[in-house]
Scaffold this active site. Structure first.
Site, PDB file in Angstrom:
ATOM      1  N   GLY A 173      31.929  46.313  35.092  1.00 46.71           N
ATOM      2  CA  GLY A 173      32.172  47.658  35.763  1.00 46.71           C
ATOM      3  C   GLY A 173      30.984  47.823  36.701  1.00 46.71           C
TER       4      GLY A 173
ATOM      5  CG  LEU B  28      36.847  46.471  36.510  1.00 43.03           C
ATOM      6  CD1 LEU B  28      37.269  46.166  38.033  1.00 43.03           C
ATOM      7  CD2 LEU B  28      36.169  47.986  36.459  1.00 43.03           C
ATOM      8  CG  ASP B  29      34.347  43.542  36.446  1.00 39.43           C
ATOM      9  OD1 ASP B  29      34.770  43.074  37.543  1.00 39.43           O
ATOM     10  OD2 ASP B  29      33.710  44.576  36.115  1.00 39.43           O
ATOM     11  CD  GLU B  30      37.675  41.796  30.267  1.00 35.86           C
ATOM     12  OE1 GLU B  30      37.693  40.776  29.785  1.00 35.86           O
ATOM     13  OE2 GLU B  30      37.075  42.746  29.874  1.00 35.86           O
TER      14      GLU B  30
END
EC number: 3.5.1.10
Lengths: 300, 300, 300, 300
Positions: free
Chosen positions: C217, C243-245
């Site tokens: 994040g 998100l960001d995964e």
């Protein structure tokens, strides 16, 4: 064009207002730190960072770098130096004040390969490299347009075997004209003469594309490939008369394997050369590097 | 005592049941991979890992390592090799099957410094280094008790200038007696004679305490300190007649600075030496290293 | 202007004439390698590099990438694919041929920070990044002039909270118009909608300025500073709805210490972000990355 | 047996005769360095190393560590501290003298995995870790014989869910009995109670087998594998009530790839855990770590 460069310098100057570094080297002896810190305290200086190093505590050598902020410093330079001279004499110091707002004037020497030059220009443009890149000098015309886009004058000075001396005279004249403080050889593929080097003592920084002292001299990537090393590197050092033997400022490495041929090593090595040179130049600009004989003390 | 060693070897043998590696080097030419993979497919082998490398796709050299599992392999060794010989001949290959359950017999040569020896013994005890450490040979008696705690025989063979030949004869007799497959020089501070080396081709692994080819020969840490390098390293390589010039298997480095004296470099370097040697030995034991002239191909 | 881009693409196309990669993933089973290598052998293909990976030898998954050269390949594409379909069906493979001369069309999304964009443009200009950088899209106008110097069209599309959907429609239209194969978010500071992402599956590469999964994040450098970590990093990954995964392609790190404040981390981190993103993009362009669920197999 | 430990301690004491460190933290203000260095100068102390750090030059916090040698120090301890108290009061410092010859008494807590324990014992035996390893405590009996070979007492204290409190009481009694200065959790797989922790403030060092703050808590290698990270790490930190949230002393990382399964990560990670913990413990023993809120200042 020229505006961009002027604006950068002005910006750097403002950012570094009232900031200076005191650099000391002398024989190690009791009372140095006390004397120096008392002096700065009495002048109202605010110490931002302080580093020291003794080669051998008993009877050896002592090196110190103090970064400080002193309001209205510019007007007090002379007074400060006169007053400090007494301490300098007492301890037989080599000492100097380096004023951070006196943005260092830099010349970059380059041949055809642009990656080291570009890294410096780019970090300069981003504000990370605080220098006045006053001139770029090359033995080839190729990179002229690129350099001029950054508002920086570019000089093409041909270097031939027979007329090397004349070429160096032209280069030295430019260094004088632009009042250059430090020259950076950003993959400049010419060997400088002892005359040239001795006129610029501790003022020329080179990037060598190997992990020194491995692969001194020409074609290091080819020789690294031939030897079958598993790690390649780059070294930034001050230039002395002994080729690739000057005091090392910074080194870094990169893992490779049997899949990589000499061309791959060149390509991969570029990123290491770029970052090693940029770090070394930045440390020099911030007066973090002290030279002692054939070695450096880097306060970073 | 002896029990510990025997139990280890038995355990390793069980773990590696039915597992082998096929190692190939030959002139690069069309159809190699197809021929080899067809062969293994027809035998019912399950390919676990396959690596290949061509130095130059057109008319160059080809290297391959295939790790496979084949039920009841031990009984089929002879049949398999006889059958593969046809392919080997067709492509004029250098080839061999290495059976993982034939745990390699290792000798360790050591002097007084124990860190590389201990790292190997320890990884062996933890089951990470799959070898039969059959014997430790030293020119000093000091490490005997330590080695014997691991259930491994220790021989002290004095090496003097005048009687080096006799000492090497004793060492070679031990290698023969224990049927040694690979000798590891774990900071063994003696130079082996060409006679000794040529009797153990591609079977002696050394750790040199520098980032080769920098600081070939004696006292590399002292010389690294004198040169003022910012990074030190270690190199593991096969031993050849040219001192420190044999094919490099693995290298690694460590960042240092002006604060570190030669003694610090020695202390810090120990951890790099340990891990570099242990990795190189493990790769050799797993038949991951192919030697080509003065270089290695490491399939890891 | 446009000439520079066209010339680059033509140059890349020539360099990669006759070169392709075959990418396979399927259930692991005996005979795959034999079948595939026989097939390529019969077509006269010269295998340049071959990599394979099995998640679990018995009954698991199998991934393979073969790079080969086949004279006059362009005319044989259709025939080759038709013929290979039989093998594909037999082993129930996911498979595709990627022709290296079909230079991938790339869009770069950027906001105000230029370092990741510049690294890509620069490596592209140096010939190290083999792509057709067809368009740069930004939610800010600032970087337009820089981009256009490289002969690449620049589009400023404002993104507001209320009109995000409209902005994304414009962006998608550009991706379609320029026939984009892959989009790179080079520090693009907007979160893409699930609609946008699902229209570009496995085709969007992001750089996150932390060592994921640490500091998912916003404001990772500030949080790294608050936590007092001794190492910072950067992560390049495919973009998914989480998100960001998304699947991680590449990561790298940099040592820091208590002297560095959040601003220092940002400055130092830029060099890691640059190199991590450039490596990840290069591997994608060379078809070295296979996605399996939430992870990648990178054959490099 | 006991002799080995006693001899080590005596040796360390001799080596560190007359050596001490002065540790200071206070509000940043002018004159601190001058006052402190004057004080040491007047006492005839020879400053060996000096480090300082200001969080924010104007009105922030100031940290300092001075290592010095003062002949006949042991007899002057009391006088020195009394005299320094005046300066301490003047600047409202937190300050302490740490005498290097007061070898710190260490307890090691361990479960079944031995690699971190062995690294500490080994470096201790080699003289690299200057501590009095007074006792090893484990919730399993397995490592007893190994520990006792080093001449160090080993206590097996079973920890069950229902009788955790009793176990901790026994452990605390041992810490008291052996006058322990610092406890090291060398892969001790039990969570300590807040009561235990609060009785040992800033005196418990843990090694966590991940790159914190990634993978807080249990099974970090399994989760790293699931997430598909390309780099794994280890973190050494002081233990606080918040699990894995204490001030970080040191971290390091290791590159991995898709070939490595969770078991491989565990095996490879061991070498990083070992070196990270050993470095963190060494720095603590040399009084190089100052804690400020949830972070550390490490003067190394």
């Amino acid at each position: 064009m020229k505006e961009l460069r002027d604006r950068k310098v002005e910006l750097f100057r403002q950012t570094n207002k009232d900031r200076a570094r005191l650099l000391i080297s002398c024989k190690d002896q009791p009372g140095i730190v006390a004397a120096v810190s008392n002096f700065l305290y009495e002048y109202g200086a605010n110490i931002v960072q302080s580093d020291q190093y003794s080669i051998d505590p008993e009877g050896g050598l002592f090196f110190m770098r103090i970064e400080f902020i002193l309001p209205d410093l510019k007007r007090q330079e002379e007074k400060l130096e006169e007053a400090f001279a007494a301490i300098g004499n007492q301890f037989r110091m080599d000492w100097r004040f380096a004023y951070a707002y006196d943005i260092k004037k830099m010349a970059i020497f380059v041949s055809r390969e642009d990656h080291c030059l570009m890294e410096l220009l780019w970090q300069w443009q981003a504000g990370d490299l605080v220098a006045d890149i006053a001139v770029v000098i090359s033995n080839h015309p190729d990179l002229g347009p690129t350099v001029e886009q950054f508002g920086i004058p570019f000089y093409h000075i041909t270097v031939t075997k027979d007329a090397k001396n004349e070429a160096e005279q032209k280069q030295l004249k430019l260094l004088e004209e632009y009042e250059i403080d430090v020259s950076v050889l950003a993959r400049y593929m010419q060997i400088l003469s002892p005359t040239f080097i001795s006129s610029q003592p501790e003022r020329i920084i080179n990037i060598h594309h190997s992990f020194l002292p491995a692969f001194v001299g020409a074609k290091p990537y080819e020789r690294a490939y031939e030897r079958g090393v598993k790690i390649i590197g780059a070294t930034s050092h001050y230039v002395t008369d002994d080729l690739d033997e000057g005091p090392i400022i910074e080194q870094d490495v990169l893992r490779v394997n049997h899949n990589h041929n000499a061309e791959d090593l060149k390509r991969l090595g570029r990123s290491v050369e770029r970052s090693v040179l940029a770090r070394a130049v930045a440390w020099h600009l911030e007066d973090r590097v002290l030279i002692h004989k054939s070695k450096t003390v880097v306060f970073n």
